[in-house]
Design a protein around this motif. Structure first.
Motif, short mmCIF file in Angstrom:
data_model
loop_
_atom_site.label_atom_id
_atom_site.label_comp_id
_atom_site.label_asym_id
_atom_site.label_seq_id
_atom_site.Cartn_x
_atom_site.Cartn_y
_atom_site.Cartn_z
N PRO A 82 0.80 -1.23 0.00
CA PRO A 82 0.00 0.00 0.00
C PRO A 82 0.83 1.27 0.00
CG PRO A 82 -0.95 -1.60 1.51
CD PRO A 82 0.34 -2.18 1.05
N ARG A 83 2.07 1.21 0.46
CA ARG A 83 2.91 2.41 0.47
C ARG A 83 3.72 2.57 -0.81
NH1 ARG A 83 6.04 1.71 6.07
NH2 ARG A 83 6.09 -0.44 5.29
N GLY A 84 3.56 1.64 -1.76
CA GLY A 84 4.24 1.74 -3.04
C GLY A 84 5.59 1.07 -3.07
N HIS A 85 5.99 0.36 -2.03
CA HIS A 85 7.28 -0.33 -2.01
C HIS A 85 7.15 -1.67 -2.70
CE1 HIS A 85 8.12 2.15 1.87
NE2 HIS A 85 8.34 2.86 0.75
N VAL A 86 8.19 -2.06 -3.43
CA VAL A 86 8.21 -3.33 -4.14
C VAL A 86 8.48 -4.45 -3.15
CG1 VAL A 86 9.29 -4.68 -5.97
CG2 VAL A 86 8.96 -2.22 -6.27
N VAL A 87 7.56 -5.41 -3.05
CA VAL A 87 7.74 -6.56 -2.16
C VAL A 87 8.07 -7.83 -2.93
CG1 VAL A 87 6.24 -5.58 -0.41
CG2 VAL A 87 5.27 -7.06 -2.18
N TYR A 88 7.93 -7.78 -4.26
CA TYR A 88 8.31 -8.93 -5.10
C TYR A 88 8.59 -8.42 -6.50
CZ TYR A 88 8.01 -12.96 -8.15
OH TYR A 88 8.28 -13.88 -9.12
N SER A 89 9.58 -9.04 -7.15
CA SER A 89 9.87 -8.76 -8.56
C SER A 89 10.55 -9.96 -9.16
CB SER A 89 10.75 -7.51 -8.69
OG SER A 89 12.01 -7.72 -8.05
N GLU A 115 -6.94 2.94 -6.41
CA GLU A 115 -8.38 2.68 -6.36
C GLU A 115 -8.72 1.20 -6.48
OE1 GLU A 115 -9.95 5.03 -9.47
OE2 GLU A 115 -9.63 6.96 -8.45
N GLY A 116 -7.69 0.34 -6.61
CA GLY A 116 -7.94 -1.09 -6.72
C GLY A 116 -8.56 -1.49 -8.04
N LYS A 117 -8.22 -0.78 -9.15
CA LYS A 117 -8.79 -1.05 -10.46
C LYS A 117 -7.71 -1.58 -11.41
CE LYS A 117 -12.26 2.61 -10.11
NZ LYS A 117 -12.77 3.87 -10.71
N ARG A 118 -8.16 -2.06 -12.54
CA ARG A 118 -7.25 -2.51 -13.59
C ARG A 118 -7.01 -1.38 -14.58
NH1 ARG A 118 -6.79 -8.19 -14.47
NH2 ARG A 118 -7.89 -9.39 -12.86
N GLN A 119 -5.81 -1.31 -15.11
CA GLN A 119 -5.48 -0.26 -16.09
C GLN A 119 -4.35 -0.76 -16.97
OE1 GLN A 119 -7.11 2.57 -16.41
NE2 GLN A 119 -5.85 3.56 -17.96
N GLY A 178 -9.63 -9.91 -1.68
CA GLY A 178 -9.78 -9.69 -0.26
C GLY A 178 -9.41 -8.27 0.13
N LYS A 179 -9.82 -7.88 1.35
CA LYS A 179 -9.56 -6.51 1.79
C LYS A 179 -8.07 -6.23 1.89
CE LYS A 179 -10.83 -3.24 5.44
NZ LYS A 179 -11.58 -3.05 6.70
N ARG A 180 -7.28 -7.21 2.45
CA ARG A 180 -5.84 -7.02 2.58
C ARG A 180 -5.14 -7.11 1.23
NH1 ARG A 180 -1.46 -7.60 6.09
NH2 ARG A 180 0.31 -8.78 5.22
N GLU A 181 -5.55 -8.12 0.42
CA GLU A 181 -4.87 -8.35 -0.86
C GLU A 181 -5.14 -7.23 -1.86
OE1 GLU A 181 -6.45 -12.07 -1.91
OE2 GLU A 181 -4.98 -13.26 -0.80
N SER A 182 -6.32 -6.60 -1.78
CA SER A 182 -6.65 -5.55 -2.75
C SER A 182 -5.78 -4.31 -2.56
CB SER A 182 -8.13 -5.16 -2.62
OG SER A 182 -8.39 -4.64 -1.32
N LYS A 183 -5.09 -4.21 -1.40
CA LYS A 183 -4.20 -3.06 -1.18
C LYS A 183 -2.85 -3.24 -1.85
CE LYS A 183 -6.38 -1.79 3.21
NZ LYS A 183 -6.18 -1.56 4.66
N TYR A 184 -2.54 -4.47 -2.25
CA TYR A 184 -1.31 -4.75 -2.97
C TYR A 184 -1.60 -4.68 -4.47
CZ TYR A 184 0.97 -6.28 1.32
OH TYR A 184 1.52 -6.33 2.56
N ALA A 185 -0.68 -4.14 -5.22
CA ALA A 185 -0.85 -3.98 -6.67
C ALA A 185 0.17 -4.83 -7.41
CB ALA A 185 -0.70 -2.52 -7.08
#
Length: 861
Positions: free
Chosen positions: A106-113, A155-159, A186-193
């Motif tokens: 949610p803060r924009g940090h990369v947690v996986y690549s 916003e949790g949308k696709r683009q 899920g509520k938690r997973e939707s915050k990850y992009a």
């Protein structure tokens, strides 16, 4: 269970090419369990008292460890790991994907690549991984796209965005496709992009190469020395090359925008040829047509079309491919070609449908008008038989004519038959044999003219003539009946005067009077149909008139029928006879009631109809003008089509014997027509009936221009009626006796004698004359002068209007009363302008005659 800090999740991402170590060990769990069992066994060898401190110590240690783990799990210091995350297959799919993948918190940090993400973003290791917005920061070509992606991620949308990255040091740039979507629902997973980056440079290069090739092909086609166009199944021009657009003097951009249809560039009925190709599912057909194209200026250009059309598996046509060869030059270069062009132009542009057929009636070739006729008749495009265009009941007539032509017989009589289709249409076929009878491919040439409009006009004229003839007959009968009824009613009045109500014969005399009055009503209905009754028109507001009739209509139609009147807004005034208009509405309402024996609904609507609206209506014979429409609609049984044209004829009735005279609708027809209006009927069996009455709008300003010169005549013509009405309405009976000399002119001897007797009984001196010539002689011989002339209108030797002119020349002040079984309009036109006279329609009673005489005698000059 593994312990992992949030700091490790966000600050030290795991690279895709370094698989995460496997968490937990079964052997360690077994070893711990074995140790606990060994301790328990050892403690059991000790005594209960000696082992108790050790047991409490071990339990305290285990409780502290458990409590610590609970706090650590709640604080997120340790967590339970899903074993599916350590699945080597699932992990390698993401790690070794062609597209770059990255997951941000949610803060924009990369947690996986994965490895591809590192390569595409230029990172050398997991420590240099950066989110997308930091990689392309400062690049004006990409910043807007990245902003939209970031907004969608929050916003949790696709683009999805496609951007071009400029190369460094002048090198060729790259095209990247960037996508973003939420990690889960899920509520938690939707915050990850989840971010994905793909290099689509080669795909773009291939697209550009294909586009360039297409541009070259279009350029070659546009500047070809022949025309080309394509038409979609809807008849719209999907493509026209520049050559054809130049020939037709059209702007190529205008055609490309979809603003033209095939019918816009094809002259006459030529478009019907292109759409009449027989459909064969799954096949491709190419036909050759010689037609004329229409230029934007309206000029025509002869061309030959090579029309290629592919049909789908269901037989539906696809877009056409049509090559256009101009034949305008052929007219100047080759005489034979010029003759062929002229013949084809004549063949396709003739207003007559032409086709050549074989012995079985199958069409070998046909012109554009025949193709258009087939489409208008709704024939199946796969049908090639000319007999399918003819109604089955008349088909044998055309078959016989074609058989005669196949035998080379000449002078075959034209055949007029009904055409196939949902509507009634007629056509006249002219069949001639083809020269060279050995050729079985073509046995006859068939020319066809559609005669639907001609037959409709003939039927309309015949119907109009029939109605006019019946009207004349009805008017003549009414005139003769009026003379008879006048004698009956006059003699009946004498009998009533001679008998008291207590007399046994008085009731019989009253019965004669009632039946005579009833017969007079029937005669008036005949006069209404023949449009020869006397009308007293006045300016009327239809809304008020219909409101006044509402109570009467409710009593007439009964409780089973629901009545509703819908008034139009701001209705224009009309000029009609109020009593006659009420009779029209009453007659239509009674007919509607009889058509709804089980109940229903009667609706009366009014509305203004403007000139433009009247012009768009499909009613024949009604000129475009301003009208007020009255619609009387019911939900009854309807009128069958075979009797719809007869309903306005007098004495025509579908009711049982004794339940109707057949004069109701004929009276309506005559009143509306005499008022200057029009009436039409729409009806379907079982769907109800609607009568539409159109009355001309009354213009007060036009009437004011002629009001002054016509005032004297109108006042004179209406004086007798007004006097009679006033006398009837007055409560005390007025004195109808008088003095003076009256010249009574009547060719019916019995009626003349009764009228003279009645006038003499009221104190008048009566001189009788059989016709106009005898009346002039009496006028010359009468020394004391004539105070009043009461004359019939229709008489032998000299009629009433001629007698009036002759007497006014000798005595301009002489007073006149016309009596007639016809309406005064029937003879008013034959009078000189400005003549004054009174009118008394037959049949009349003795009191009406005496009242009219006294009123006219009392007038001054």
């Amino acid at each position: 269970m593994t312990a992992e800090t949030d700091h490790d999740l966000t600050r030290e991402p795991v690279a895709a090419h370094e698989p995460s170590p496997r968490s937990g060990s079964i052997a360690l769990v077994l070893l711990v369990a074995a140790g606990l069992v060994a301790v328990a066994v050892g403690l059991m060898t000790l005594g209960r008292a000696q082992a108790q401190p050790y047991i409490l110590g071990i339990l305290a240690v285990l409780a502290m460890v458990g409590l610590f783990n609970l706090f650590a799990f709640a604080a997120g210091i340790i967590r339970f790991v899903d074993r599916n995350l350590d699945d080597p297959v699932m992990g390698r799919i993401a790690d070794h994907a062609f597209d770059g993948l990255a997951v941000t918190d949610p803060r924009g940090h990369v947690v996986y690549s994965n490895a591809a993400y590192l390569t595409l973003t230029g990172a050398t290791g997991p420590q240099e991984v950066r989110p997308v917005e930091r990689i392309f920061i400062g690049n004006p070509d990409v910043s807007e796209a990245v902003f939209r992606l970031l907004k969608a991620a929050r916003e949790g949308k696709r683009q999805q965005e496609e951007v071009r990255i400029s190369g460094h040091d002048g090198s060729q740039g790259r095209w990247l496709r960037m996508r973003v979507r939420p990690l889960g629902t899920g509520k938690r997973e939707s915050k990850y992009a989840v971010w994905s980056i793909a290099d689509i440079t080669r795909d773009r290069e291939r697209q550009e190469d294909v586009f360039q090739e297409l541009q070259h092909a279009i350029e070659y086609l546009d500047h070809a020395p022949c025309g080309f166009f394509s038409v979609n199944p809807a008849g719209e021009l999907a493509y026209v090359n520049a050559t054809l657009a130049n020939w037709l003097d059209y702007d190529l951009a205008e055609i490309g925008s979809g603003g033209l249809k095939l019918t816009d560039i094809v002259s006459g009925d030529g478009a019907s040829l292109l759409t009449s190709i027989v459909a064969v599912p799954g096949e491709v057909k190419t036909e050759v047509f010689d037609i004329d194209l229409r230029m934007r200026t309206g000029k025509t250009m002869p061309v030959r079309l090579y029309h290629k059309l592919a049909f789908g598996a269901d037989g539906a046509p696809g877009p056409s491919r049509t090559l256009v060869i101009s034949r305008a030059r052929d007219e100047r270069s080759d005489p034979d070609r010029a003759a062929e062009v002229r013949f084809m132009r004549f063949f396709d542009h003739t207003p007559m449908a032409i086709a050549t057929v074989d012995r079985g009636g199958n069409v070998v070739r046909a012109n554009a008008r025949y193709a258009k006729l087939g489409q208008a008749l709704g024939l199946d495009s796969a049908s090639k038989s000319i007999f399918r265009a003819v109604n089955s009941r008349d088909r044998h007539l055309l078959i016989a004519a074609i058989n005669q032509a196949a035998e080379n017989q000449a002078d075959i009589a034209p055949v007029e038959v009904a055409l196939e289709g949902t509507k009634e249409r007629w056509g006249q076929f002219f069949v001639t044999p083809v020269d060279g009878g050995e050729n079985d491919a073509e046995a006859a040439i068939v020319h066809m003219l559609e005669t639907t409009e001609r037959r409709a006009l003939e039927n309309q004229i015949n119907q109009s003539q029939k109605m006019e003839t019946v009207g004349q007959l009805a008017g003549g009968i009414a005139h003769d009946f009026n003379n008879v009824l006048s004698a009956i009613m006059m003699a009946n009045d004498f009998l009533l005067n001679a008998h008291k109500p207590t007399d046994p014969s008085f009731q019989d005399i009253m019965q004669i009077k009632q039946n005579a009055t009833r017969a007079a009503t029937l005669v008036r209905q005949l006069l209404a149909f023949s449009r020869r009754q006397t009308l007293r028109p006045q300016v009327l507001d239809l809304g008020d008139a219909l409101s006044d009739l509402a109570m009467l209509l409710r009593r007439l139609i009964g409780e089973k029928v629901k009545h509703e009147t819908i008034h139009g807004r701001d209705l224009w005034p009309v000029k009609v006879d109020v009593s006659q208009f009420e009779q029209v509405i009453v007659n239509l309402a009674v007919n509607a009631r009889d058509a709804m024996p089980d109940g229903g609904k009667l609706i009366i609507r009014t509305a203004n109809v403007t000139v433009e609206e009247a012009a768009k209506l499909a009613y024949k014979g009604m000129p475009a003008a301003d009208y007020v429409r009255i619609e009387v609609a019911d939900t009854g049984t309807g009128i069958p089509a075979d009797i719809r044209d007869k309903i306005f004829e007098p004495f025509f009735s579908t009711k049982e014997v004794g339940k109707g005279t057949g004069l109701g609708l004929s009276t309506v027809y005559g009143i509306v027509k005499q008022t200057g209006g029009f009436i039409y009927v729409d009806s379907e069996p079982g769907q109800g009936t609607s009568f539409h009455i159109f009355l001309p709008r009354h213009h007060a300003e036009l009437e004011a221009q002629v009001e002054q010169p016509a005032a004297a005549v109108s006042a004179a013509n209406g004086a007798a009626k007004e006097a009679a009405a006033g006398a009837a309405e007055a409560k005390p009976r007025t004195d109808l006796t008088g003095q003076g000399t009256i010249l009574l002119v009547e060719d019916e001897e019995g009626l003349r004698a009764l009228n003279a007797r009645g006038l003499r009984s009221r104190g008048y001196t009566v001189v009788e004359a059989e016709n106009g010539v005898e009346a002039m002689e009496v006028l010359e011989e009468q020394s004391g002068g004539i105070d009043l002339v009461v004359s019939d209108v229709v008489m032998p030797e000299m009629d009433g209007p001629t007698l009036l002119k002759a007497m006014r020349e000798k005595n301009p002040e002489i007073k006149f009363i016309f009596v007639s079984g016809y309406a005064e309009d029937a003879f008013e036109k034959s009078l000189p302008e400005g003549q004054q006279f009174d009118f008394l329609p037959k049949p009349f009673t003795l009191s009406q005659l005496v009242a009219a005489v006294k009123e006219t005698m009392a007038k001054v000059g």
